[in-house]
Design an enzyme around this catalytic site. Structure first.
Site, PDB file in Angstrom:
ATOM      1  N   GLU A 116      -9.715  22.874 -35.124  1.00 52.46           N
ATOM      2  CA  GLU A 116     -10.092  24.064 -34.345  1.00 52.46           C
ATOM      3  C   GLU A 116      -9.472  24.051 -32.946  1.00 52.46           C
ATOM      4  O   GLU A 116      -9.861  24.851 -32.098  1.00 52.46           O
ATOM      5  CB  GLU A 116     -11.624  24.173 -34.227  1.00 52.46           C
ATOM      6  N   HIS A 139     -18.242  23.104 -30.378  1.00 47.86           N
ATOM      7  CA  HIS A 139     -18.485  23.804 -31.650  1.00 47.86           C
ATOM      8  C   HIS A 139     -19.362  22.930 -32.534  1.00 47.86           C
ATOM      9  O   HIS A 139     -19.190  21.711 -32.580  1.00 47.86           O
ATOM     10  CB  HIS A 139     -17.147  24.082 -32.339  1.00 47.86           C
ATOM     11  N   HIS A 141     -22.583  23.172 -36.092  1.00 50.76           N
ATOM     12  CA  HIS A 141     -23.104  23.914 -37.249  1.00 50.76           C
ATOM     13  C   HIS A 141     -24.643  23.867 -37.281  1.00 50.76           C
ATOM     14  O   HIS A 141     -25.216  23.303 -38.220  1.00 50.76           O
ATOM     15  CB  HIS A 141     -22.577  23.288 -38.549  1.00 50.76           C
ATOM     16  N   GLU A 169     -37.456  32.753 -22.385  1.00 45.86           N
ATOM     17  CA  GLU A 169     -36.392  32.176 -21.556  1.00 45.86           C
ATOM     18  C   GLU A 169     -34.982  32.656 -21.913  1.00 45.86           C
ATOM     19  O   GLU A 169     -34.059  32.498 -21.115  1.00 45.86           O
ATOM     20  CB  GLU A 169     -36.383  30.640 -21.711  1.00 45.86           C
ATOM     21  N   HIS A 210     -20.899  30.048 -40.512  1.00 40.12           N
ATOM     22  CA  HIS A 210     -20.156  28.817 -40.191  1.00 40.12           C
ATOM     23  C   HIS A 210     -20.811  28.018 -39.058  1.00 40.12           C
ATOM     24  O   HIS A 210     -21.141  26.848 -39.233  1.00 40.12           O
ATOM     25  CB  HIS A 210     -18.702  29.168 -39.839  1.00 40.12           C
TER      26      HIS A 210
HETATM   27  P1  13P Z   1     -12.535  19.165 -37.626  1.00 34.24           P
HETATM   28  O1  13P Z   1     -12.957  17.920 -38.366  1.00 34.24           O
HETATM   29  O2  13P Z   1     -11.083  19.489 -37.811  1.00 34.24           O
HETATM   30  O3  13P Z   1     -12.927  19.078 -36.156  1.00 34.24           O
HETATM   31  O4  13P Z   1     -13.302  20.395 -38.245  1.00 34.24           O
HETATM   32  C1  13P Z   1     -14.697  20.444 -38.235  1.00 34.24           C
HETATM   33  C2  13P Z   1     -15.210  21.830 -38.201  1.00 34.24           C
HETATM   34  O5  13P Z   1     -16.343  22.040 -37.841  1.00 34.24           O
HETATM   35  C3  13P Z   1     -14.322  22.931 -38.633  1.00 34.24           C
HETATM   36  O6  13P Z   1     -14.833  24.167 -38.250  1.00 34.24           O
HETATM   37 ZN    ZN Z   2     -16.995  24.152 -37.978  1.00 32.15          ZN
END
Ligand code: 13P
Ligand code: ZN
Length: 270
Positions: A116, A139, A141, A169, A210
């Protein structure tokens, strides 16, 4: 030279990745972080003229030429960063041609930056224009945020207003709101461009089905934004299927924002 493994840079990212893993936001290799570093601070730990190897990137980041980033490796697990930072993390400088990275430290064993990284670099460019103090792209999940994108409209304004109404909040923490990018193939320049278009106006972007991107001046700021969205999404997922009897009306959100000197996105509470 001081020992980089004892630097605040490495110790803070180790603490952060371990914490995010424990929260369940970073299964397997899920998630990635990049941190725009201060060159002077880094020079206390590394000889910045020593390039270990060059790594090509698939787009032109000339706007960031010379800037140095700490970044997590592709395919690497957040749970393993603390035990082996030099394999799971790298410090890279954007080369003057904009299409290569110069590896200054880490990524031992041939590792590479997160898939990413195009999105990260595009987000850094967009946020630096909005805030010269910007430093972090994060980033991950988180389950409730992802779940919410299956059952709620993914219109930026509607998604944000629902989150604002879940916890008092929220509007104070992220008055700039949340952008939502519909599902796209990840790891591409296209999703990077779509994300950067939204992140220029707000520090948070959700990728439908995602995960989420949070940005900020510090690791704590980016983390705190994601943590707050995830908590609000958790409440939404607990109540969305129930008979809702009470809520925080938009007028009250306006009054709250005024009291705390937060400026919500123009027109989003009308
Ligand atoms: P990477 O292992 O390349 O960082 O990817 C993980 C991820 O969350 C892809 O969206
Ligand atoms: Zn991801």
């Amino acid at each position: 030279m001081k020992n980089i493994l004892e630097s605040p840079i490495i110790t803070e990212i180790c603490d952060m990745t371990a914490n995010m893993y424990r929260l369940g936001w970073d299964e397997r290799n899920g998630g990635n972080i990049s941190w725009l570093l201060d060159e002077q601070e880094l020079a206390e730990y590394l000889d910045l003229s020593q390039v270990i190897r060059n790594i090509p990137i698939a787009f032109d980041a000339a706007e960031l030429a010379g800037r140095i980033f700490l970044v997590t490796g592709t395919g690497k697990y957040f749970k393993n960063v603390t035990g082996n930072p030099q394999e799971n993390l790298g410090i890279v400088r954007v080369a003057s041609n904009g299409t290569e990275l110069e590896l200054l430290w880490g990524f031992e064993g041939g590792a590479l930056p997160t898939s990413e990284f195009p999105t990260h670099l595009m987000n850094h460019m967009a946020r630096l224009k909005a805030d010269p103090e910007h430093r972090i792209v994060m980033h991950c999940h988180p389950a409730n945020t992802i779940a919410m994108t299956f059952v709620h409209s993914i219109d930026d304004r509607e998604f944000t207003c629902t989150l604002w109404q879940m916890i008092t909040e929220c509007i104070v923490v992220f008055p700039d709101g949340v952008g939502v990018v519909p599902w796209m193939v990840s790891g591409t320049n296209d999703i990077g461009e779509a994300t950067a278009r939204k992140i220029k106006d707000c520090r948070l972007v959700v990728w439908a089905h995602h995960g989420i991107f949070g940005t900020g001046r510090t690791l704590d700021e980016a983390f705190g934004l994601i943590e707050t969205v995830e908590k609000a999404a958790q409440i939404y997922m607990k109540i969305a299927h129930l008979d809702i009897k009470n809520t925080i009306p938009k007028e009250q959100l306006k009054a709250l924002a005024e009291t705390f000197h937060a400026v919500p996105r123009e027109g989003w509470l009308d």
